[in-house]
Design a protein around this motif. Structure first.
Motif, short mmCIF file in Angstrom:
data_model
loop_
_atom_site.label_atom_id
_atom_site.label_comp_id
_atom_site.label_asym_id
_atom_site.label_seq_id
_atom_site.Cartn_x
_atom_site.Cartn_y
_atom_site.Cartn_z
N GLU A 253 17.42 -44.76 -0.67
CA GLU A 253 17.57 -45.88 -1.59
C GLU A 253 16.53 -45.75 -2.72
OE1 GLU A 253 17.59 -50.78 -1.32
OE2 GLU A 253 16.62 -49.57 0.21
N GLY A 254 16.99 -45.98 -3.96
CA GLY A 254 16.11 -45.90 -5.10
C GLY A 254 16.01 -44.53 -5.73
N SER A 255 16.56 -43.50 -5.09
CA SER A 255 16.51 -42.15 -5.64
C SER A 255 17.70 -41.92 -6.57
CB SER A 255 16.49 -41.12 -4.51
OG SER A 255 17.67 -41.20 -3.75
N SER A 256 17.80 -40.70 -7.11
CA SER A 256 18.88 -40.34 -8.03
C SER A 256 19.61 -39.12 -7.50
CB SER A 256 18.32 -40.05 -9.42
OG SER A 256 17.66 -41.18 -9.95
N VAL A 257 20.88 -39.01 -7.89
CA VAL A 257 21.69 -37.87 -7.47
C VAL A 257 22.75 -37.62 -8.54
CG1 VAL A 257 23.41 -39.22 -6.19
CG2 VAL A 257 22.96 -36.85 -5.54
N LEU A 295 19.66 -45.54 -6.81
CA LEU A 295 20.76 -45.86 -5.89
C LEU A 295 20.45 -47.08 -5.03
CD1 LEU A 295 21.72 -42.26 -4.81
CD2 LEU A 295 23.23 -43.87 -5.97
N THR A 296 21.49 -47.86 -4.76
CA THR A 296 21.40 -49.01 -3.87
C THR A 296 22.39 -48.82 -2.73
OG1 THR A 296 23.10 -50.25 -5.08
CG2 THR A 296 20.80 -50.48 -5.84
N PRO A 297 22.22 -49.55 -1.64
CA PRO A 297 23.18 -49.41 -0.53
C PRO A 297 24.61 -49.73 -0.94
CG PRO A 297 21.19 -50.52 0.22
CD PRO A 297 21.06 -50.40 -1.27
N VAL A 322 23.62 -43.66 1.54
CA VAL A 322 22.35 -44.15 1.01
C VAL A 322 21.52 -44.67 2.18
CG1 VAL A 322 21.22 -45.73 -0.58
CG2 VAL A 322 23.44 -44.74 -1.18
N LYS A 323 20.42 -44.00 2.48
CA LYS A 323 19.56 -44.39 3.59
C LYS A 323 18.55 -45.45 3.13
CE LYS A 323 21.43 -41.28 6.23
NZ LYS A 323 22.31 -41.67 7.34
N LEU A 350 21.04 -55.18 8.27
CA LEU A 350 21.62 -53.99 7.66
C LEU A 350 20.55 -52.92 7.59
CD1 LEU A 350 23.66 -55.52 4.68
CD2 LEU A 350 24.55 -54.65 6.84
N GLY A 351 20.97 -51.70 7.79
CA GLY A 351 20.07 -50.57 7.69
C GLY A 351 20.86 -49.29 7.83
N ASN A 352 20.34 -48.22 7.30
CA ASN A 352 21.02 -46.93 7.41
C ASN A 352 19.97 -45.85 7.65
OD1 ASN A 352 22.95 -44.93 7.41
ND2 ASN A 352 23.34 -45.01 5.22
N PRO A 353 20.01 -45.21 8.84
CA PRO A 353 21.00 -45.39 9.90
C PRO A 353 20.90 -46.75 10.57
CG PRO A 353 19.22 -43.99 10.63
CD PRO A 353 18.99 -44.22 9.17
#
Length: 651
Positions: A253-257, A295-297, A322-323, A350-353
């Motif tokens: 989360e918060g990164s770019s791709v 990025l956001t979830p 998105v983790k 909520l969470g990932n994983p």
């Protein structure tokens, strides 16, 4: 020879036509460079004209009008021609037979153009025919390509070579056909407008893999060095056959791709990136990139690249995960419930994983650990012990979060075993303890007197205290109770505890009476034993001192540097008496506590029960202190001056 065969039928037809100034030549004719070409020609003139000086002919290049001075290709009267045609031209036809066929040898591309014939019948009978034959000199064969080649549809390619040179016959050969699937070849010979063309047709079914491949047609003349080639690149239209995208990715989360998409199709497709039903980006190209920043979830999901070029469409999808650490769990609000009810505590996050959910009660694990986004803790038939703080802890490899709630269990009052009456110096002390939620109120009831005690008066003290859910009530009965027939005390106290959920009544008993009596008896016996021990010790010491006075040079001199004897007076201060008695280790703690209670001030003691039969006694005792005794000077025997003694008095 082939020209004569060609023109004989033509001459028969012309005889039947009214004589006019007219010429027939092929509109278009072609030849390969460095080869030759024969331009068939037949002319007519009016029948009324009689050539009296013979018939002459002239071939012009480019222009039909002599006044414009066009290049002379051939002239029957003289050999004067344009330099580019010297030694190259020859009239094959017989002008008197109205045949003006022209041969041009060793032609080059500069000879391409329009050719006009001019008839000279003598005098004013000279006429330039406006019709022309256009010569195309080719340096490579012609390949007939369809306007559109579509993959998986049968394709025919035809290669043409002109055959307008009597001395040379061309042959056609296809090149670079080894990669084609099951190619077929056919040869044909075409004649049109007295011109000849040889053709070779290649038939096959192209595939997308053949797009951009080279194919060649080679024309050559046997027994010569003349050879000509033509190469073509296959432009095969096909629908997208592959759509390449990134493999499914996991990002924080918060990164770019950046998502890449490449489509193989012809022509280039319209490429679009889709997220669900939403089109994020499109372009007409062979590849496209979609940047995703911060990025956001909510941006997790399936991303699809679609390619469409009109011949077909194709798409490929990838999953972007998105983790992120667990969000703060959502739990029930704090609750107040009554004992015996059942509760279901919900915890979701909520969470990932997916995080593990753990229920804790006052820091201790309760329930089971679940690896889901929802956990339900069942509390069935709740007891007061379920009261406390419950915390749901969510945790995954990227972090943890927790939320708490309080469960308050309300229940009816319950007596505690500490509730009892005991004997104290002031009288009888009754303590009543109970727990409940809300905290219970406490009342004392004396059934013999039919009195409810909930405040202090002159006969007793009343005290209450609340600590959490526990309430404590205490009264001290200062007056003597009526004696029973056996002489025992009449202690009859009831305690009532109550709250909004119930009331309970409990009789308080004098539980420590027997223990108190035993302590008094043991204390008395112990006191007598101490006194006896002290008397024995004093006599023993005195006896030894008398012996030592008779022999002053013996052990006493060596052991005692200062044989003076000091004694204490009888202590009558009762407070000091209590402190010293408590120091002794001979009687034990029970006797000491009872002894302290039994030596209260005059008027403060209230006999209760069997203690009323005990007689008040005052104990006076002496303490012996030998500070290093030695015999007095001049003391030689058993005299009053040399004897050590103490005095014990009992009242």
């Amino acid at each position: 020879m082939w020209c004569l065969e060609l023109f004989l039928p033509l001459l028969l037809i012309i005889k039947d036509v009214d004589s006019q100034w007219n010429v027939w030549v092929p509109r278009d004719i072609s030849a390969m460079t460095n080869s030759c070409v024969v331009i068939p020609c037949t002319f007519m003139y009016p029948a009324s004209i009689r050539p009296y000086r013979g018939i002459h002919g002239i071939w012009y290049f480019g222009q039909p009008y002599p006044q414009l001075f066009p290049p002379v290709v051939f002239k029957s009267r003289t050999d004067i021609v344009h330099e580019s045609y010297k030694g190259r031209t020859k009239l094959l036809g017989d002008l008197y037979q109205r045949n003006c066929t022209l041969l041009i040898n060793n032609i080059g591309t500069e000879h391409s153009g329009r050719y006009y014939f001019r008839a000279d019948l003598g005098g004013a009978n000279i006429y330039t025919y406006p019709d022309f034959s256009e010569l195309k000199v080719l340096d490579q064969p012609t390949i007939d390509l369809p306007e559109e080649i579509v993959s998986d549809e049968s394709l025919e390619l035809t290669c043409y070579a002109p055959d307008n040179c009597p001395e040379l016959t061309p042959e056609i050969q296809w090149m670079y056909t080894d990669f084609l699937p099951d190619p077929e070849f056919t040869t044909d010979y075409l004649e049109e407008s007295n011109t000849a063309v040889m053709s070779s047709t290649l038939t096959f079914t192209p595939r997308p893999m053949h797009n951009g491949q080279l194919l060649g047609c080679r024309v050559y003349y046997p027994n010569t060095t003349l050879a000509y080639e033509r190469l073509v690149s296959l432009d095969i239209k096909y629908s997208p056959k592959s759509v390449w995208v990134n493999v499914s990715a996991e990002v924080m989360e918060g990164s770019s791709v950046t998502l890449h998409c490449e489509v193989d199709s012809n022509p280039p497709p319209r490429i679009s990136w889709m997220f669900g039903d939403q089109e994020l980006l499109w372009d007409t190209a062979t590849n496209i990139s979609l940047p995703l920043d911060d990025l956001t979830p909510e941006q997790e999901g399936i991303y699809t690249c679609v390619g469409d070029n009109g011949y077909g469409a194709m798409n490929t999808s990838m999953y972007l995960s998105v983790k992120f650490p667990p969000r703060e769990p959502t739990v029930n609000s704090s609750l107040t419930v009554q004992e015996g009810t059942s509760l279901f505590l919900h915890c979701s996050t909520l969470g990932n994983p997916a995080p593990t959910l753990t229920w804790l009660k006052d820091g201790e694990l309760v329930g089971t650990i679940t690896a889901e986004e929802l956990s339900v803790l069942e509390l069935l038939e709740i007891t007061p012990q379920a009261d406390g703080q419950y915390r749901c802890l969510a945790e995954n490899e990227y972090g943890r979060a927790g939320s708490s709630l309080n469960i308050t269990v309300e229940y009816g009052p319950v007596f505690l075993e500490e509730s009892k009456c005991t004997v104290v110096r002031e009288g009888v002390q009754c303590v009543c303890m109970g727990t409940g939620n809300p905290e219970p109120t406490i009342e004392f009831y004396l059934p013999d007197l039919n009195i409810t005690i909930n405040e202090t008066d002159r006969r007793y003290s009343y005290y209450t205290h609340t600590d959490g859910h526990t309430s404590t009530g205490m009264i001290k009965l200062r007056e003597k109770g009526d004696r029973a027939g056996s002489g025992g005390p009449a202690v009859n106290v009831h305690c009532t505890i109550s709250n909004m959920h119930g009331t309970d009544n409990f009789p308080l008993e004098l539980q420590q009476e027997k223990k108190y009596m035993m302590a008094v008896i043991v204390g008395t016996i112990g006191g007598v034993a101490v006194i006896a021990f002290i008397i024995a010790a004093v006599r023993y010491v005195g006896h030894n001192n008398k012996k030592e006075n008779g022999n002053p040079g013996q052990d006493l001199v060596s052991k005692l540097e200062n044989p003076a004897l000091y004694y204490s007076a009888v202590k009558k201060d009762k407070q000091s008496l209590r402190k010293k008695v408590l120091k002794t280790e001979l009687l034990g703690s029970k006797f000491n506590s009872i002894l302290e209670e039994s030596t209260g001030e005059e008027g403060d003691f209230q006999p209760v029960g069997s203690l009323a039969e005990l007689e008040r006694r005052e104990l006076n005792y002496a303490a012996l202190e030998f500070i290093g005794g030695r015999p007095r000077e001049g003391a030689l025997g058993r005299g009053d001056d040399g004897s050590d003694y103490t005095e014990i008095k009992a009242k």
